[in-house]
Design a protein around this motif. Structure first.
Motif, PDB file in Angstrom:
ATOM      1  N   ALA A  56       0.818  -1.216   0.000  1.00  0.00           N
ATOM      2  CA  ALA A  56       0.000   0.000   0.000  1.00  0.00           C
ATOM      3  C   ALA A  56       0.849   1.264   0.000  1.00  0.00           C
ATOM      4  CB  ALA A  56      -0.928  -0.006   1.209  1.00  0.00           C
ATOM      5  N   GLY A  57       1.984   1.249   0.688  1.00  0.00           N
ATOM      6  CA  GLY A  57       2.826   2.431   0.762  1.00  0.00           C
ATOM      7  C   GLY A  57       3.653   2.679  -0.479  1.00  0.00           C
ATOM      8  N   ARG A  58       3.708   1.703  -1.382  1.00  0.00           N
ATOM      9  CA  ARG A  58       4.558   1.824  -2.565  1.00  0.00           C
ATOM     10  C   ARG A  58       3.760   1.932  -3.863  1.00  0.00           C
ATOM     11  NH1 ARG A  58       8.586  -3.138  -2.450  1.00  0.00           N
ATOM     12  NH2 ARG A  58       9.760  -1.758  -3.866  1.00  0.00           N
ATOM     13  N   SER A  59       2.416   1.882  -3.779  1.00  0.00           N
ATOM     14  CA  SER A  59       1.607   1.763  -4.991  1.00  0.00           C
ATOM     15  C   SER A  59       0.419   2.714  -4.977  1.00  0.00           C
ATOM     16  CB  SER A  59       1.080   0.325  -5.129  1.00  0.00           C
ATOM     17  OG  SER A  59       2.120  -0.621  -5.001  1.00  0.00           O
ATOM     18  N   VAL A  60      -0.107   2.968  -6.177  1.00  0.00           N
ATOM     19  CA  VAL A  60      -1.394   3.629  -6.338  1.00  0.00           C
ATOM     20  C   VAL A  60      -2.197   2.788  -7.320  1.00  0.00           C
ATOM     21  CG1 VAL A  60      -0.597   5.113  -8.231  1.00  0.00           C
ATOM     22  CG2 VAL A  60      -2.587   5.787  -6.873  1.00  0.00           C
ATOM     23  N   VAL A  61      -3.471   2.611  -7.026  1.00  0.00           N
ATOM     24  CA  VAL A  61      -4.353   1.800  -7.860  1.00  0.00           C
ATOM     25  C   VAL A  61      -5.269   2.730  -8.633  1.00  0.00           C
ATOM     26  CG1 VAL A  61      -6.117   0.004  -7.895  1.00  0.00           C
ATOM     27  CG2 VAL A  61      -4.278  -0.085  -6.201  1.00  0.00           C
ATOM     28  N   CYS A  62      -5.365   2.516  -9.935  1.00  0.00           N
ATOM     29  CA  CYS A  62      -6.191   3.361 -10.791  1.00  0.00           C
ATOM     30  C   CYS A  62      -7.218   2.511 -11.517  1.00  0.00           C
ATOM     31  CB  CYS A  62      -5.321   4.108 -11.801  1.00  0.00           C
ATOM     32  SG  CYS A  62      -6.249   5.230 -12.877  1.00  0.00           S
ATOM     33  N   MET A  63      -8.475   2.916 -11.432  1.00  0.00           N
ATOM     34  CA  MET A  63      -9.548   2.225 -12.154  1.00  0.00           C
ATOM     35  C   MET A  63     -10.511   3.260 -12.716  1.00  0.00           C
ATOM     36  SD  MET A  63     -11.833   0.692  -8.982  1.00  0.00           S
ATOM     37  CE  MET A  63     -10.447  -0.178  -8.259  1.00  0.00           C
ATOM     38  N   GLU A  64     -11.356   2.824 -13.632  1.00  0.00           N
ATOM     39  CA  GLU A  64     -12.351   3.716 -14.214  1.00  0.00           C
ATOM     40  C   GLU A  64     -13.625   3.695 -13.371  1.00  0.00           C
ATOM     41  OE1 GLU A  64     -11.308   3.639 -18.985  1.00  0.00           O
ATOM     42  OE2 GLU A  64     -12.800   2.251 -18.192  1.00  0.00           O
ATOM     43  N   ALA A  65     -14.391   4.769 -13.475  1.00  0.00           N
ATOM     44  CA  ALA A  65     -15.678   4.838 -12.788  1.00  0.00           C
ATOM     45  C   ALA A  65     -16.678   3.972 -13.543  1.00  0.00           C
ATOM     46  CB  ALA A  65     -16.162   6.289 -12.734  1.00  0.00           C
ATOM     47  N   THR A  66     -16.894   2.758 -13.046  1.00  0.00           N
ATOM     48  CA  THR A  66     -17.780   1.801 -13.711  1.00  0.00           C
ATOM     49  C   THR A  66     -19.016   1.507 -12.878  1.00  0.00           C
ATOM     50  OG1 THR A  66     -16.450  -0.007 -12.771  1.00  0.00           O
ATOM     51  CG2 THR A  66     -15.946   0.693 -15.026  1.00  0.00           C
ATOM     52  N   GLY A  67     -19.436   2.469 -12.071  1.00  0.00           N
ATOM     53  CA  GLY A  67     -20.641   2.273 -11.277  1.00  0.00           C
ATOM     54  C   GLY A  67     -20.442   1.246 -10.181  1.00  0.00           C
ATOM     55  N   VAL A  68     -21.413   0.356 -10.051  1.00  0.00           N
ATOM     56  CA  VAL A  68     -21.396  -0.604  -8.938  1.00  0.00           C
ATOM     57  C   VAL A  68     -20.326  -1.671  -9.101  1.00  0.00           C
ATOM     58  CG1 VAL A  68     -23.827  -0.241  -8.404  1.00  0.00           C
ATOM     59  CG2 VAL A  68     -23.188  -1.991 -10.063  1.00  0.00           C
ATOM     60  N   TYR A  69     -19.835  -1.916 -10.317  1.00  0.00           N
ATOM     61  CA  TYR A  69     -18.879  -3.000 -10.535  1.00  0.00           C
ATOM     62  C   TYR A  69     -17.594  -2.817  -9.737  1.00  0.00           C
ATOM     63  CZ  TYR A  69     -21.807  -4.469 -14.487  1.00  0.00           C
ATOM     64  OH  TYR A  69     -22.848  -4.886 -15.272  1.00  0.00           O
ATOM     65  N   ALA A  79      -9.773   0.287   2.564  1.00  0.00           N
ATOM     66  CA  ALA A  79      -9.752  -0.216   3.937  1.00  0.00           C
ATOM     67  C   ALA A  79      -8.397  -0.809   4.297  1.00  0.00           C
ATOM     68  CB  ALA A  79     -10.844  -1.261   4.127  1.00  0.00           C
ATOM     69  N   HIS A  80      -7.630  -1.253   3.293  1.00  0.00           N
ATOM     70  CA  HIS A  80      -6.301  -1.825   3.534  1.00  0.00           C
ATOM     71  C   HIS A  80      -5.187  -0.818   3.252  1.00  0.00           C
ATOM     72  CE1 HIS A  80      -8.628  -5.573   3.485  1.00  0.00           C
ATOM     73  NE2 HIS A  80      -7.628  -6.089   4.184  1.00  0.00           N
ATOM     74  N   GLY A  81      -5.543   0.461   3.199  1.00  0.00           N
ATOM     75  CA  GLY A  81      -4.527   1.511   3.139  1.00  0.00           C
ATOM     76  C   GLY A  81      -4.022   1.894   1.769  1.00  0.00           C
ATOM     77  N   PHE A  82      -4.605   1.377   0.699  1.00  0.00           N
ATOM     78  CA  PHE A  82      -4.143   1.700  -0.647  1.00  0.00           C
ATOM     79  C   PHE A  82      -4.710   3.037  -1.113  1.00  0.00           C
ATOM     80  CE2 PHE A  82      -3.175  -2.771  -0.672  1.00  0.00           C
ATOM     81  CZ  PHE A  82      -2.096  -2.892  -1.536  1.00  0.00           C
ATOM     82  N   ARG A  83      -3.899   3.772  -1.872  1.00  0.00           N
ATOM     83  CA  ARG A  83      -4.399   4.953  -2.552  1.00  0.00           C
ATOM     84  C   ARG A  83      -5.131   4.482  -3.803  1.00  0.00           C
ATOM     85  NH1 ARG A  83       1.153   8.201  -2.939  1.00  0.00           N
ATOM     86  NH2 ARG A  83       1.939   6.082  -2.681  1.00  0.00           N
ATOM     87  N   VAL A  84      -6.398   4.873  -3.918  1.00  0.00           N
ATOM     88  CA  VAL A  84      -7.236   4.438  -5.029  1.00  0.00           C
ATOM     89  C   VAL A  84      -7.697   5.667  -5.804  1.00  0.00           C
ATOM     90  CG1 VAL A  84      -9.316   3.186  -5.720  1.00  0.00           C
ATOM     91  CG2 VAL A  84      -8.015   2.442  -3.700  1.00  0.00           C
ATOM     92  N   ALA A  85      -7.512   5.638  -7.114  1.00  0.00           N
ATOM     93  CA  ALA A  85      -7.982   6.719  -7.985  1.00  0.00           C
ATOM     94  C   ALA A  85      -9.066   6.158  -8.900  1.00  0.00           C
ATOM     95  CB  ALA A  85      -6.839   7.287  -8.810  1.00  0.00           C
ATOM     96  N   VAL A  86     -10.209   6.831  -8.927  1.00  0.00           N
ATOM     97  CA  VAL A  86     -11.319   6.432  -9.802  1.00  0.00           C
ATOM     98  C   VAL A  86     -11.503   7.536 -10.835  1.00  0.00           C
ATOM     99  CG1 VAL A  86     -13.750   5.810  -9.938  1.00  0.00           C
ATOM    100  CG2 VAL A  86     -12.401   5.138  -7.930  1.00  0.00           C
ATOM    101  N   GLU A  87     -11.172   7.238 -12.088  1.00  0.00           N
ATOM    102  CA  GLU A  87     -11.112   8.245 -13.144  1.00  0.00           C
ATOM    103  C   GLU A  87     -12.284   8.135 -14.122  1.00  0.00           C
ATOM    104  OE1 GLU A  87      -8.508  10.739 -13.502  1.00  0.00           O
ATOM    105  OE2 GLU A  87      -8.482  10.057 -11.427  1.00  0.00           O
ATOM    106  N   PRO A  88     -12.717   9.269 -14.692  1.00  0.00           N
ATOM    107  CA  PRO A  88     -13.762   9.239 -15.726  1.00  0.00           C
ATOM    108  C   PRO A  88     -13.271   8.471 -16.948  1.00  0.00           C
ATOM    109  CG  PRO A  88     -13.441  11.464 -14.875  1.00  0.00           C
ATOM    110  CD  PRO A  88     -12.309  10.642 -14.344  1.00  0.00           C
ATOM    111  N   PRO A  89     -14.051   7.520 -17.459  1.00  0.00           N
ATOM    112  CA  PRO A  89     -13.611   6.724 -18.625  1.00  0.00           C
ATOM    113  C   PRO A  89     -13.230   7.564 -19.833  1.00  0.00           C
ATOM    114  CG  PRO A  89     -15.551   5.733 -17.612  1.00  0.00           C
ATOM    115  CD  PRO A  89     -15.346   7.057 -16.939  1.00  0.00           C
ATOM    116  N   LEU A  90     -13.977   8.643 -20.092  1.00  0.00           N
ATOM    117  CA  LEU A  90     -13.690   9.462 -21.277  1.00  0.00           C
ATOM    118  C   LEU A  90     -12.323  10.126 -21.169  1.00  0.00           C
ATOM    119  CD1 LEU A  90     -14.735  10.539 -23.962  1.00  0.00           C
ATOM    120  CD2 LEU A  90     -15.786  12.449 -22.724  1.00  0.00           C
TER     121      LEU A  90
END
Length: 344
Positions: A56-69, A79-90
């Motif tokens: 968690a201290g060495r990484s960032v997770v990036c995903m698209e905004a896909t609603g409930v999925y 909850a496990h301390g990861f930096r999470v980025a949720v980006e607009p698909p466009l």
């Protein structure tokens, strides 16, 4: 916050999610690992991250905004301390040229590279407060029920105008309309109850309801949009987000359009602000005087109503910022505000 060593792109679908990992100087170090989109898959993914050294201290997770999925995975990683980025698909799509294959592996690789290239602009995701999440869902449900009721009312009105009436069909529509109205009232009571149970939101809701023209619905939407006032947003930024901020549209001598709002935000909030502005124009002496003064000087009525919506939004933001009820006729003693008043 320190720049991470690893950029993890996650392409999420209904049944599984695909992961690619890159590092700087940019290179892909892991491509196309797949996991089940379930609680068991999340645990397996977490063990995989630990085994590979992508902590968690060495990484960032990036995903698209896909609603409930992607919601479950985002909550789990946060909850496990990861930096999470949720980006607009466009936005992600426009960052890469349109060529080559498109599949889950390619998309996850693009997300990892996107996180590396635009790290400073990533939208860091934060878990939403449980109460606000429930209120958001209830408001969406209420809107859907209201639309259904409106549709049934239109159908019933048409049936009653037919030359040969069908009493059974009319009774069915009447029953549906009554039932939907009862469900809407239940939702309103549930929202009110959720706010009352939470001291912070109860206080903020009370402050918002003290503003002229603000009712339960608009107050609830504003709390959801601003995360209960915790999200520091200026009235100008919020007006642009909601789509009530007119923008110029011109180019050279051949293209000229009247300034218009882009209407790119929540249509529900925009509609409620409009209705509140109409109510203030009719029933509030200050806003009524403002409307008559501006229209008599040649300003279009719709433009003045939009101005009232913006004025109301500024009052709402001020109330949320201070956490105190609205005070009619309040004048700030801040030097900048006093200078503006004296120049007006």
């Amino acid at each position: 916050m320190a720049r991470p060593e690893y950029f993890i792109g996650v392409d999420v679908s209904a049944c599984e999610f695909t992961v690619s990992v890159g590092k700087e100087p940019w290179e892909v170090v892991k491509r196309g690992s797949s996991f089940e989109n379930s609680a068991e898959g999340y645990d397996e993914f977490l063990r995989w991250l630990g085994k590979k050294g992508y902590g968690a201290g060495r990484s960032v997770v990036c995903m698209e905004a896909t609603g409930v999925y992607g919601q479950g995975l985002a909550y789990f990683l946060a909850a496990h301390g990861f930096r999470v980025a949720v980006e607009p698909p466009l936005r992600v799509k426009r960052a890469f040229p349109v060529h080559g294959h498109k599949n889950d592996v390619v998309d996850s690789g693009h997300l990892a590279e996107y996180a590396s290239r635009f790290y400073d602009e990533l939208h860091v995701w934060e878990p939403e407060d449980k109460v606000l999440k429930q209120v958001r869902t209830l408001l969406k449900t209420r809107e859907q029920l209201t639309k259904s009721a409106t549709m049934h009312k239109s159908a019933l009105k048409a049936l009653r105008k037919e030359f040969i009436r069908t009493p059974m069909a009319e009774r069915m529509y009447e029953g549906l309309i009554e039932e939907l109205g009862g469900l809407v009232r239940e939702i309103d009571e549930e929202i009110r109850g959720l706010m009352e149970e939470h001291p912070f939101f109860r206080q903020r809701m009370g402050a918002l309801l003290s503003v002229p023209g603000v009712g339960m619905q608009l107050a609830s939407y504003m709390l959801v949009v601003t995360r209960g006032g915790k999200r520091e947003t200026s009235a100008r930024e919020l007006a642009a987000y909601l789509g009530i901020c007119p923008y110029e549209h011109s180019s050279g001598t051949s293209v000229y359009g009247r300034p218009r709002s882009r209407r790119n935000g929540s249509g529900s909030v925009r509609r409620l602000l409009y209705l509140s502005a109409m109510s203030l124009r009719t029933h509030n002496s200050e806003f009524k005087e403002y409307f008559l003064r501006k229209t008599s000087s040649g300003k279009p009525g719709k433009l003045v109503i939009n101005n009232i919506s913006n004025k109301l939004l500024r009052i709402i933001c001020a109330v949320l910022r201070s956490g105190k009820p609205y005070i009619p006729g309040y004048v700030s003693l801040h030097p900048e505000c006093m200078r503006t008043i004296n120049c007006a």
